[in-house]
Structures are given as structure tokens and as C-alpha cells.
Write an enzyme that holds these catalytic residues in place. Structure first.
Site, PDB file in Angstrom:
ATOM      1  CG  ASP A 186       0.726 -54.901  -1.591  1.00  0.00           C
ATOM      2  OD1 ASP A 186       0.340 -53.490  -1.178  1.00  0.00           O
ATOM      3  OD2 ASP A 186      -0.301 -55.765  -1.903  1.00  0.00           O
ATOM      4  CG  ASP A 199      -6.566 -52.990  -3.208  1.00  0.00           C
ATOM      5  OD1 ASP A 199      -5.938 -53.350  -3.951  1.00  0.00           O
ATOM      6  OD2 ASP A 199      -6.251 -53.194  -1.951  1.00  0.00           O
TER       7      ASP A 199
HETATM    8  C1  DGJ Z   1      -3.310 -55.298  -1.284  1.00  0.00           C
HETATM    9  C2  DGJ Z   1      -3.157 -55.158  -2.913  1.00  0.00           C
HETATM   10  O1  DGJ Z   1      -3.512 -53.822  -3.153  1.00  0.00           O
HETATM   11  C3  DGJ Z   1      -4.101 -56.198  -3.412  1.00  0.00           C
HETATM   12  O2  DGJ Z   1      -4.130 -56.037  -4.987  1.00  0.00           O
HETATM   13  C4  DGJ Z   1      -3.453 -57.467  -3.322  1.00  0.00           C
HETATM   14  O3  DGJ Z   1      -1.982 -57.466  -3.781  1.00  0.00           O
HETATM   15  C5  DGJ Z   1      -3.175 -57.743  -1.798  1.00  0.00           C
HETATM   16  N1  DGJ Z   1      -2.606 -56.609  -0.983  1.00  0.00           N
HETATM   17  C6  DGJ Z   1      -2.552 -59.129  -1.615  1.00  0.00           C
HETATM   18  O4  DGJ Z   1      -2.410 -59.136  -0.143  1.00  0.00           O
END
Ligand code: DGJ
Length: 707
Positions: free
Chosen positions: A441, A505
Site C-alpha cells: 500500500d 477503495d
Molecule cells: C488503503 C487501502 O486501499 C485499503 O484497501 C486498506 O488496505 C487500507 N489502506 C489499510 O490501511
């Protein structure tokens, strides 16, 4: 003497280049069956009155010194000197589909190396290298790849976006001046996907000439479509340098990122199919014959609330539902109880996991699933042991206070100790645990990125690549997902070192329908993470049926993003059903040819996948809003074998109610849905099948199989 006119050719696309005395792309379009270099003379231009007395070419490096008067491909200087280079070709080498042209400007002390390769897919890949030949540093302000497109390219399509709304296409007319995309966010970005598509007026999915380009680069960038005052047009793309960021010492070479370019005479589908073929043949690495496993990712199910016993129960349920890979997201490391702290402290949280991670991993593996874990290596929270010990490890400019983003700062990967610390911690995690998959990430943008007082966004991106490369080499069996608050780092360069993207997301099926469609212009379904989220979406609070969510997630690398233990039977049955359906059609979805189908009513969105041998086709019809017309228009199914007979079946549908209380949308269904029907590929492609009338925010799935 070699003919100065050279051609790169493929079955559909050709590029013709005049190589001397300076290089100039004079043609990029359909494959020419009867080409002779001699023909190129027909394009020799007149000289217009009221301008320079000589012809001004749009050269490969688009130098201003030729009288371009547009955006040049190169800008820079040596303390004010050597600021207007003009390159003369010194050497040309053609090896099959690759052309390397070397050129020099002896006055300015610069050498240019240009590589152009035309792949069998029809995709052209171009990059330039600039070498400083003199003792003093040459300051690089801009260094771009410029690609002329035909004068009939009169519209440009680009993508805007934001967090939880990536890949939204929009269009502008290209009649005069320029359309520019600039990204200074330090990652590929949700906002400015590095791509432009130029095309003939009203180009569409099936029609028109289109010239699409994508810059493979995960940092700052600038893309431009320009119509010159003389009517010629070009696309231009570059890594964007912050002031003072890039200088070349004597003997040093700077390479542009690679520009990937796809011309299609058959509209956007043709362009995308070429890009997909290119990626599948050249960039995507995935063990042959291994299907991409269906995921369950814990994030939206439990967030930071990690209890190994509960997680193992989630894994039991996941396995029972047909999930093949179980991923523990954020929250497993020391003190990470919310998103305000602990990034950088890559040690296990022993309060949450008193017996370590291994019992959980073993449990997952005993259930027959692979195991994955979440990481965000480039970041540091001010509230972390790492920051308390090394506040100077932050990517920043001295003397300024940097704003945090999601309560975090960025680690300066240019500092060797930082880089080594991360390699050591990641190697502990990945080396001492049976991990198959990493969700990598990156959750904030770069602001005032500095190293030793100078701007360092470009260097940071290169160090990120290096870090991922080192870990990829050390742990070649591990797959990496590129995630950046969802789709903030999706591009071809990061894909050379990763295996999949987290597209967004936002798991709201309605939003996902447009996000995934936007992404499909440049990426095939198998690299697009698409998960079924909660009934009530955590990003939008909209509620969608399991049928709409399941079908929408089907056309990617599928997964679940929820806690399967807290839902009712109908939901759970849905997860099982769509997981099974995905597996049943996975081969077609992940290896077939993709078709975006345009419908007369824009509220109906159709996507199809047809197997390479054209034996099977799968079409999703999504009704995104209330339909304009009382009847849906027939669906014409592209990509089938005209002479073959196909059996048509409705594979999945929402509860299509014929007459509800108060009367619903239909009194009778289309006949083929009630009585088995076959038809020729030609008929299905030209005339199509009647569709049932769908409610907003529902979808159906139609399959065709050759009989
Ligand atoms: C952002 C990501 O896009 C999410 O899927 C998740 O992994 C969160 N971060 C976790 O902090």
C-alpha cells in the site's frame, strides 16, 4: 548508404520513420501492404508564407531549434548555456522490430539515444536517453517523448478521478492549442492517470481511428495533446521534474519512462485489445496454468480489530465459500490499533498475536488457501518507535514543517540506512513466514519531497522500484499487489514488478461499474482486483443486492472484502455462488478478448469477454440508472465466430419480477430466456438478442457457447 526511410511493421500497425539527417516519425497508422520507402516523398511539405523560409519538422525529440513553436521535447541548460539543442542522427540500427537511433548535438554537448519497438500486438514502445558529453552538469527541466498523430485526430479522451472514484473518462476537442495533464502528487495518482487517447471525431468503442498512449511511470508526470497552428498534432508525455530536481553530470544518461502507444482503426476496443495483448505477452508475469486465486481480504471485515481466533474462524468460513487466498490487511504490526500510529514499526503486535503469525498462516494453509499480508513500507507515522529514533529519515526539505496525510509522513528511500532497514524488516516478515502474497500500500502524496535539500520525487520513485525489485528477487514466489489508497498507483512500470492492482477503495457496485470500465481501457481484467464488499458499502453507504455486487466483481481478479461471519444466509450463499461462477468462467475472463459494448441507452453498460478460440462468450449487462426507454435495445455481441452456432443462456439475473404488486417492468420475458435458443455468431453480432427490462442498479449475465 542505408535508406533514411525505415519502417516498423506489424500485422495491423506500422510506424514509418525518416531517420536522417534528423529523426522524424512520418506515419503511425494502419499496416501498409504495399509500402515502399520511395512513397514517403509524397509527404514532403510545402513551406508556408509568413513563417520560416524552411520546413519545420516535428522531430523525434521535438526540438525548438527546428522552428517547432510548440511544446518542445527537451528543455534544459548548462548554467544558461547549451539550452537549445538540435540533434543530428549519427547512427541508426534496426533489428527486427526495434529501431535505435543515436543523435548528437556537438555544440550543446548532448547525445540522444532513441529506442522504438513495435510489438506483434501493435503496441509501439518508445523511450529516449539523454547523455551529457561535457564537463559541466546539464540541468534537465523537461525531457519528453513526442508522438505525432494524424491531422484527423480531433478529439482527446483522458481520465480524471479522485480517491474512491478512479478512471473517469472525459473528452475535449483538439482544434487549437493544447490539452495538458500534470501530476505532482509523487505517485501515479487517482487524479491524473498518465494516458491520452486522440481520435477522429466522435470516435467510439467500435468505430474511428484512435491513437492511445500511456506513460509507464509511477511518479510525477505531464502529458499533452497539442494542435499546432499549422494543424499538425502530437501527443507528448514525460516524467515531470520539480525545480532543480534533475541534472546530468558528464557521462551520465537520463532515460525517459517508456511510452506505450496503441493505434487502432477499430475504435477504442481495438486499442484496448492491443494494450491487453501487449501486457499479457510482455509485462504480466503469472505462473502459466495457475488460475488467479479468489481472495478474501480482511480490511473492511475487521479493520484494525485483529484477534487470531476470530481471524481463523473467518478463514474457515472463507474456505467453505470457495475462497482460495486469505489476506490479513492493516493492523497486524506493533501498536497499529488505528491509522494514527505505528507505520514503520514492522514488528509483529504480540499483544494481538501472542503466538506469532505462524499458527494463523498454518491454519489458512491447512484449509487449502494461500496466505497474504498487507504492508506499507514507504511510510512512517510520527507516532512510531521508528520516528522517535530517526526523525531525520523523513522525505522532506529542511526548515519546513510538512503536513501529514492520513497522519503519516514518507520515508526517504534515498537514505541507504532507511532502504536497508526496510529490506531487513521485509525480509524478516517474508522470509520467516509462509507468505504467498503482499498487498503493498501507499497512502499519501508527496509534498516537498526532499533529499539533501533538493527535490527528490523522481529519485524516491526509482528507490521504490528498487525496493520492490530487491524483494521480488529475494522472494520470487511472492506476488505483489500495487495498492495506493485503492487505485493511486496503477501503471505499466509498477506492473513490471507486481502482479495485480487494487483498483479502488470503493466497492460500491455502481461506482465500480464505471471505475472498472475506465481501467479496462488500459488493463485486462486479470490484474484488476475486484471484490464483493458489504451489502451497505463502506465508501458510499449505498446498498446493493448480492447479485449486483457479485456480478460486478466477477469481471476482474475476484475477491471478498468483508467478514463472512456476520452476514445472513442469503448473503453468504451469494458469496459462494459468485465465487463458483467466477471460477467457472475465470479462464475466459482472465485470458479472453474484452469488448466494451455501446448501448443506445447510456444507462445500460455492457462488457463482454470472448475466449480466444471464440467458443465461449460472457456478457454482463448492468443497468446503472433508470432506463430512458420502456424497452431495452437488443444486445449485439461482438467478437464471435460468424459461421458458428451458439447456445445462449441466462447465467445469472436479479429477481426479474414479471408482474409485481403494482405491476413491474415487464409482463413477459424475452422468448430466449424461456425456451432454449441457438443462433449463428453472425446473427448475434449483427442483430443480437432482446434484453429483459432491468431495474436500476441490477445486472444480468449472459453466456454463449458454441454448439
Ligand atoms: C488503503 C487501502 O486501499 C485499503 O484497501 C486498506 O488496505 C487500507 N489502506 C489499510 O490501511
Amino acid at each position: 548508404m542505408q535508406d533514411p526511410i525505415l519502417r516498423l511493421e506489424s500485422s495491423h500497425v506500422d510506424v514509418v520513420i525518416k531517420t536522417r539527417p534528423f529523426a522524424e516519425i512520418i506515419y503511425w497508422g494502419p499496416h501498409l501492404q504495399y509500402f515502399s520507402p520511395h512513397d514517403a516523398h509524397t509527404l514532403s511539405r510545402p513551406v508556408a508564407n509568413g513563417r520560416l523560409d524552411v520546413d519545420s519538422p516535428v522531430t523525434l525529440m521535438a526540438e525548438l531549434g527546428h522552428g517547432l513553436f510548440g511544446s518542445p521535447g527537451i528543455e534544459g541548460h548548462r548554467q544558461g548555456l547549451d539550452g537549445s539543442p538540435v540533434f543530428t542522427t549519427t547512427h541508426v540500427q534496426q533489428r527486427q522490430d526495434t529501431l535505435t537511433i543515436t543523435a548528437e548535438d556537438a555544440h550543446a554537448g548532448l547525445r540522444l539515444t532513441s529506442e522504438l519497438a513495435l510489438d506483434a500486438s501493435g503496441v509501439v514502445v518508445i523511450r529516449h536517453g539523454l547523455t551529457n558529453l561535457k564537463a559541466q552538469a546539464w540541468q534537465v527541466d523537461r525531457f519528453a517523448v513526442t508522438l505525432p498523430v494524424a491531422e484527423r485526430a480531433r478529439e482527446v479522451m483522458a481520465f480524471h478521478g479522485r480517491w474512491i472514484r478512479e478512471f473517469q473518462p472525459h473528452r475535449v476537442k483538439l482544434e487549437h492549442d493544447a490539452f495538458v495533464i500534470e501530476n505532482r502528487r509523487g505517485r501515479t495518482s487517482h487524479e491524473h492517470f498518465p494516458a491520452l487517447i486522440a481520435g477522429t471525431s466522435s470516435f467510439s468503442e467500435m468505430h474511428g481511428d484512435v491513437w492511445g498512449v500511456h506513460l509507464g511511470w509511477s511518479g510525477n508526470h505531464r502529458l499533452r495533446a497539442e494542435a499546432k497552428t499549422d494543424g499538425r498534432r502530437y501527443l507528448q508525455a514525460e516524467a515531470l521534474y520539480l525545480p532543480g530536481e534533475m541534472a546530468l553530470e558528464e557521462g551520465e544518461t537520463l532515460w525517459t519512462p517508456r511510452l506505450y502507444a496503441s493505434y487502432s482503426a477499430q475504435g477504442l476496443n481495438g486499442m484496448s485489445q492491443q494494450f491487453h495483448r501487449y501486457l499479457r505477452d510482455n509485462i504480466i508475469r503469472f505462473p502459466e496454468n495457475k488460475p488467479r486465486p479468489v481472495h478474501l481480504n480482511t480490511w473492511e471485515g475487521i479493520y484494525f480489530n485483529h484477534d487470531p481466533d476470530y481471524i481463523m474462524r473467518m478463514a474457515d468460513e472463507a474456505a467453505a465459500l470457495g475462497v482460495e487466498r486469505f489476506i490479513i490487511d492493516d493492523g497486524w504490526f506493533k501498536g497499529r490499533n488505528d491509522d494514527r500510529r505505528a507505520l514503520g514499526d514492522w514488528y509483529l503486535d504480540e499483544e494481538k498475536y501472542p503466538h506469532g503469525l505462524t499458527p494463523v498462516i498454518n491454519h489458512v494453509k491447512q484449509l487449502g488457501m494461500e496466505f497474504g499480508i498487507w504492508l506499507e513500507p514507504e511510510m512512517i507515522n510520527p507516532d512510531s518507535d521508528l520516528y522517535r529514533a530517526h526523525p531525520d529519515w523523513v522525505l522532506a526539505l529542511p526548515g519546513y514543517t510538512q503536513a501529514t496525510g492520513r497522519h503519516q509522513l514518507v520515508l526517504n528511500l534515498n537514505i541507504p540506512q532507511v532502504f536497508n532497514y526496510l529490506v531487513e524488516r521485509m525480509s524478516w516478515l517474508l522470509g520467516e513466514h509462509a507468505i504467498d502474497y503482499v498487498k503493498w500500500d501507499m497512502n499519501r502524496e508527496l509534498v516537498q519531497p526532499g533529499h539533501r535539500g533538493k527535490a527528490a520525487a523522481d529519485a524516491q520513485t526509482h528507490r521504490f522500484y528498487r525496493l520492490l525489485d530487491v524483494l521480488g528477487e529475494r522472494f520470487p514466489h511472492i506476488e505483489f499487489e500495487s495498492c495506493s489508497s485503492g487505485g493511486g498507483r496503477i501503471d505499466y512500470d509498477v506492473l513490471t514488478r507486481s502482479h495485480r492492482f487494487w483498483a479502488s477503495d470503493n466497492n460500491d457496485a455502481l461506482e465500480r461499474s464505471t471505475i472498472q470500465r475506465g481501467m479496462s481501457y488500459f488493463f485486462p481484467p486479470e490484474v484488476m482486483g475486484a471484490h464483493i464488499g458489504h451489502h451497505k458499502c463502506h465508501a458510499t453507504f449505498r446498498q446493493h443486492s448480492i447479485e449486483f455486487r457479485g456480478l460486478t466483481a466477477l469481471f476482474g481478479h475476484m475477491g471478498l472484502e468483508l467478514d463472512p461471519l456476520t452476514v445472513d444466509k442469503h448473503e453468504r450463499e451469494g458469496y459462494r455462488r459468485y465465487t463458483a461462477l467466477h471460477k467457472q468462467w475465470r479462464e475466459v475472463i482472465h485470458h479472453g478478448t474484452q469488448w466494451r459494448v455501446e448501448m443506445p441507452d447510456a444507462s445500460t453498460q455492457v462488457l463482454g469477454m470472448v475466449s480466444e478460440d471464440k467458443k465461449q462468450g460472457l456478457f454482463i449487462v448492468s443497468q446503472l440508472a433508470m432506463a430512458d426507454y420502456t424497452l431495452m435495445m437488443p444486445l449485439r455481441m461482438p467478437g464471435l465466430e460468424a459461421g458458428a452456432q451458439y447456445h445462449i443462456s441466462l447465467l445469472d439475473h436479479p429477481n426479474i419480477r414479471l408482474t409485481g404488486e403494482g405491476g413491474h417492468t415487464m409482463r413477459t420475458l424475452p422468448a430466449w430466456m424461456e425456451t432454449p435458443q441457438t443462433a449463428s455468431g453472425e446473427w448475434l453480432m449483427q442483430a443480437g438478442v432482446a434484453l429483459p427490462i432491468l431495474d436500476p442498479e441490477t445486472a444480468i449475465l449472459i453466456g454463449v457457447e458454441r454448439v
